[in-house]
Design a protein around this motif. Structure first.
Motif, mmCIF file in Angstrom:
data_model
loop_
_atom_site.group_PDB
_atom_site.id
_atom_site.type_symbol
_atom_site.label_atom_id
_atom_site.label_comp_id
_atom_site.label_asym_id
_atom_site.label_seq_id
_atom_site.Cartn_x
_atom_site.Cartn_y
_atom_site.Cartn_z
ATOM 1 N N ALA A 41 4.010 9.947 -7.126
ATOM 2 C CA ALA A 41 5.151 10.103 -8.042
ATOM 3 C C ALA A 41 4.800 10.348 -9.431
ATOM 4 O O ALA A 41 5.296 11.154 -10.376
ATOM 5 N N ALA A 42 4.001 9.407 -9.956
ATOM 6 C CA ALA A 42 3.702 9.363 -11.443
ATOM 7 C C ALA A 42 2.866 10.494 -11.598
ATOM 8 O O ALA A 42 2.467 10.830 -13.001
ATOM 9 N N SER A 43 2.124 11.069 -10.679
ATOM 10 C CA SER A 43 1.410 12.464 -11.052
ATOM 11 C C SER A 43 2.273 13.777 -11.080
ATOM 12 O O SER A 43 1.629 14.603 -11.144
ATOM 13 N N HIS A 44 3.632 13.332 -11.009
ATOM 14 C CA HIS A 44 4.572 14.644 -10.940
ATOM 15 C C HIS A 44 4.452 15.517 -9.836
ATOM 16 O O HIS A 44 4.416 16.688 -9.914
ATOM 17 N N ALA A 45 4.197 14.819 -8.671
ATOM 18 C CA ALA A 45 4.053 15.712 -7.397
ATOM 19 C C ALA A 45 5.462 16.159 -6.809
ATOM 20 O O ALA A 45 6.379 15.543 -7.470
ATOM 21 N N THR A 46 5.380 16.831 -6.118
ATOM 22 C CA THR A 46 6.887 17.377 -5.397
ATOM 23 C C THR A 46 7.293 16.388 -4.567
ATOM 24 O O THR A 46 6.599 15.376 -4.141
ATOM 25 N N ASP A 87 5.736 16.291 -1.178
ATOM 26 C CA ASP A 87 4.437 15.681 -1.102
ATOM 27 C C ASP A 87 4.342 14.462 -1.140
ATOM 28 O O ASP A 87 3.414 13.604 -0.568
ATOM 29 N N ILE A 88 5.206 13.778 -2.044
ATOM 30 C CA ILE A 88 5.498 12.220 -2.034
ATOM 31 C C ILE A 88 5.788 11.614 -0.628
ATOM 32 O O ILE A 88 5.162 10.728 -0.279
ATOM 33 N N VAL A 89 6.490 12.228 0.176
ATOM 34 C CA VAL A 89 6.997 11.947 1.465
ATOM 35 C C VAL A 89 5.646 12.324 2.487
ATOM 36 O O VAL A 89 5.759 11.018 3.279
ATOM 37 N N LEU A 90 5.399 13.077 2.346
ATOM 38 C CA LEU A 90 3.933 13.465 3.168
ATOM 39 C C LEU A 90 2.958 12.242 3.042
ATOM 40 O O LEU A 90 2.350 11.846 3.961
ATOM 41 N N LEU A 93 9.763 0.798 4.798
ATOM 42 C CA LEU A 93 10.947 0.162 3.801
ATOM 43 C C LEU A 93 10.792 1.245 2.490
ATOM 44 O O LEU A 93 11.950 1.673 2.195
ATOM 45 N N PRO A 94 9.835 1.111 1.835
ATOM 46 C CA PRO A 94 9.711 2.090 0.659
ATOM 47 C C PRO A 94 9.728 3.452 0.928
ATOM 48 O O PRO A 94 10.264 4.363 0.258
ATOM 49 N N LEU A 95 9.600 3.978 2.184
ATOM 50 C CA LEU A 95 9.708 5.399 2.475
ATOM 51 C C LEU A 95 11.207 5.644 2.544
ATOM 52 O O LEU A 95 11.393 6.944 2.443
ATOM 53 N N LEU A 96 12.107 4.812 3.226
ATOM 54 C CA LEU A 96 13.304 4.873 3.297
ATOM 55 C C LEU A 96 13.957 5.188 1.868
ATOM 56 O O LEU A 96 14.794 6.109 1.779
ATOM 57 N N ILE A 97 13.441 4.326 0.915
ATOM 58 C CA ILE A 97 14.008 4.547 -0.421
ATOM 59 C C ILE A 97 13.632 5.773 -0.889
ATOM 60 O O ILE A 97 14.450 6.668 -1.699
ATOM 61 N N VAL A 98 12.506 6.392 -0.790
ATOM 62 C CA VAL A 98 12.058 7.783 -1.130
ATOM 63 C C VAL A 98 12.818 8.927 -0.585
ATOM 64 O O VAL A 98 13.399 9.829 -1.153
ATOM 65 N N SER A 153 0.975 -1.288 -0.004
ATOM 66 C CA SER A 153 0.025 -0.110 0.101
ATOM 67 C C SER A 153 0.888 1.285 -0.067
ATOM 68 O O SER A 153 0.495 2.278 -0.714
ATOM 69 N N THR A 154 1.946 1.214 0.884
ATOM 70 C CA THR A 154 2.712 2.618 0.956
ATOM 71 C C THR A 154 3.654 2.613 -0.394
ATOM 72 O O THR A 154 3.469 3.839 -0.948
ATOM 73 N N ALA A 155 4.113 1.706 -0.988
ATOM 74 C CA ALA A 155 4.949 1.703 -2.198
ATOM 75 C C ALA A 155 3.949 2.179 -3.190
ATOM 76 O O ALA A 155 4.173 2.980 -4.143
ATOM 77 N N SER A 156 2.794 1.413 -3.558
ATOM 78 C CA SER A 156 1.837 1.720 -4.318
ATOM 79 C C SER A 156 1.324 3.302 -4.238
ATOM 80 O O SER A 156 1.188 4.159 -5.413
#
Length: 230
Positions: free
Chosen positions: A38-43, A46-49, A161-166, A29-32
């Motif tokens: 990210a695919a919507s070209h957000a900052t 915003d992606i981290v939030l 885990l995906p948050l750390l990648i971001v 869910s978090t990675a998706s």
């Protein structure tokens, strides 16, 4: 000679199910969500939030859902045990015959089944009926708080885990890095769950990775379409 000890995995079913479900949902869910945003070209902020909000909301949702679900199961078990206890008090002889009939259906000789039923009921009548008539055992007993805490914690761990990648990935490669790393995490999770549960490792890893890839692919498509429209 020392007694032979057999290793069984049924005692792990309760916590293993909640742990695997929580970690899997946390990653997927978090990675998706991250990939879709990210695919919507957000900052980047915003992606981290969105990822942090998804972690908190998802962990609480998993905890609440598991608690309600397992509590309902526990309530049903207690109601069945209460009914069985009353039946034992009112007509113990009939309950003994009922237990013996269960053993006969499993292959015991009627006389032996009767003897087994008598001895088990003398030792623990309610326990014998709970196990052999109702299918309620100590290993599978519903534990709402354990399930809720396990789901919440493992969801949060999976979501981190995906948050750390971001946090460390460059924006240009964020989608690829988050997707590939998350699929790797999911594959390892599937292998661990399969190994712990004693099932096929390849099958367990594939089904977890497949559904994770599908979820990320669909949310990326949605994010791309809506990002383009907006």
């Amino acid at each position: 000679m020392s007694p032979h000890h057999e290793i069984h995995r049924t005692h792990r079913i309760g916590w293993l199910r909640a742990a695997v479900l929580g970690a899997n949902d946390g990653i997927v869910s978090t990675a998706s969500l991250i990939v879709g945003i990210a695919a919507s070209h957000a900052t980047h902020n915003d992606i981290v939030l969105a990822g942090v909000a998804g972690l908190v909301a998802g962990a609480m949702s998993m905890a609440a859902g598991e608690y309600v679900s397992v509590s309902s199961q526990a309530d049903t078990e207690q109601a069945d045990l209460k009914r069985e206890r009353k039946e034992l008090e009112e007509d113990g002889h009939h309950e003994q015959k009922e237990l013996a009939a269960i053993y006969v259906s499993r292959g015991l000789d009627p006389l032996l089944a009767e003897q087994v039923a008598v001895q088990l009921m003398e030792h623990d009548a309610l326990g014998a009926h709970a196990r052999d008539e109702l299918g309620i055992s100590e290993a599978g007993t519903a534990r709402p708080i354990q399930a809720a805490l396990t789901s919440a914690v493992t969801f949060a761990v999976g979501a981190v885990l995906p948050l750390l990648i971001v946090l460390f990935a460059p924006d240009t490669d964020l989608i690829v890095l988050v997707s590939s790393a998350s699929l790797l995490f999911l594959t390892l999770l599937g292998i661990l769950a399969a190994y712990t549960g004693g099932s096929g490792i390849i099958k367990g890893a594939f089904r977890v990775a497949f559904w994770g890839a599908l979820a990320m692919g669909l949310t990326a498509a949605v994010g791309s379409v809506f990002g383009t429209v907006v």
